[in-house]
Design an enzyme around this catalytic site. Sequence first.
Site, short mmCIF file in Angstrom:
data_model
loop_
_atom_site.label_atom_id
_atom_site.label_comp_id
_atom_site.label_asym_id
_atom_site.label_seq_id
_atom_site.Cartn_x
_atom_site.Cartn_y
_atom_site.Cartn_z
N ASP A 47 0.93 -1.03 0.06
CA ASP A 47 -0.11 -0.13 0.13
C ASP A 47 0.88 1.06 -0.16
OD1 ASP A 47 -2.34 -1.77 0.08
OD2 ASP A 47 -2.59 -1.43 2.23
N LEU A 76 19.68 -2.19 -2.32
CA LEU A 76 19.52 -3.30 -1.77
C LEU A 76 19.46 -4.59 -2.58
CD1 LEU A 76 16.61 -2.58 0.70
CD2 LEU A 76 19.07 -1.72 0.68
N TYR A 145 32.07 -13.08 -2.85
CA TYR A 145 30.97 -12.26 -2.40
C TYR A 145 31.37 -11.10 -1.41
CZ TYR A 145 26.53 -11.30 -0.16
OH TYR A 145 25.31 -10.67 0.34
N ASN A 174 24.17 -11.50 10.24
CA ASN A 174 23.16 -12.71 9.67
C ASN A 174 21.78 -12.28 9.95
OD1 ASN A 174 25.20 -15.22 8.80
ND2 ASN A 174 25.74 -14.36 10.86
N ARG A 212 27.98 -17.34 15.77
CA ARG A 212 27.50 -16.39 14.72
C ARG A 212 26.58 -15.27 15.20
NH1 ARG A 212 31.21 -17.81 12.40
NH2 ARG A 212 31.62 -18.76 10.56
N ASP A 272 35.57 -21.30 7.19
CA ASP A 272 34.74 -21.06 8.13
C ASP A 272 35.35 -20.41 9.42
OD1 ASP A 272 32.11 -21.41 7.01
OD2 ASP A 272 32.03 -23.67 7.76
#
Length: 304
Positions: A47, A76, A145, A174, A212, A272
């Site tokens: 809306d 974004l 990335y 995250n 994380r 990681d």
Amino acid sequence: MPMKGGWMHFVVTGANGFIGRHFVRHAKAAGQKITIVDIAAPQVVPDGVDTILTGGIDELCDRTDLLESADAVCHLAAATIPASSQADPLRDVDLNIRPLVQLLETMKDHGNKRILFLSSGGAVYGVPQSVPISEDHATNPISPYGVGKLAIEKFLHCYSVNHGFSTVSIRPANPYGPEQGKIGQLGAVWTFIQMIRQEKTATLFGDGGIVRDFVHVDDLSQLMIASLKQGAEGVFNCGGGSGTTLKDLIATIEDMTGKTLSIDRHPPRAFDPPAIVLDISRAKQELGWSPQVSLREGIERLLA
């Protein structure tokens, strides 16, 4: 520029994505004018959305009238995720970096030169030298990335110095929340909840002891809006304020659902980092922002 007259006009690229949809919802609730830019029309038009462009950044660059009337472009849009970027780095450059430079070049001549960029609070830092990670921490990304996100930040800085742009980059930890997307590609919180509900098996690398930082998408949206309203510039971390091990996350979800998550365990992966937790002091001190949704509350919302 700071907000004037109680509202602003935001041009939002990637507005149909997970974060984009929530940001648009929060921005409209705050009374802002919104132009949606994406490569497809939204399934449900929010809306109050004023304009929808379905040709992505190419079409936006042709609509210089919208760039000239906007108070800020909120970039974004992201055409890749960490896994796809790792598999095809050239595609990441073509789909993420080139369009951003094209947009900056158009804005240089026709826009207001105010842009917000959604970066990455994990990927741009690489293996942390200390935790929590402040915005001044070294940036040594170890994935295409992360390199791509950092490259865009550097382009923004370049255009700020050379062409008078006003830029702000938000580095989220995250993000998680409703309607996050495909299971297993992004978002441990969303993925574990959906898998335990559907009685599927989750893949876990290592013993689950890696730490994380999780931030609810509502809190992320509020930080982006605060930075735009206050005319902030530079880089701001956006995290949940603390870290959680994956095994503790799983235990919390199991406790709240009364179910046990089936896990397929694999050896730990060398790339990681053992712990990634963001220092959010700058956003607190300079913008008066702090996360409002605890991890447990966020899980409760998803389960509801």
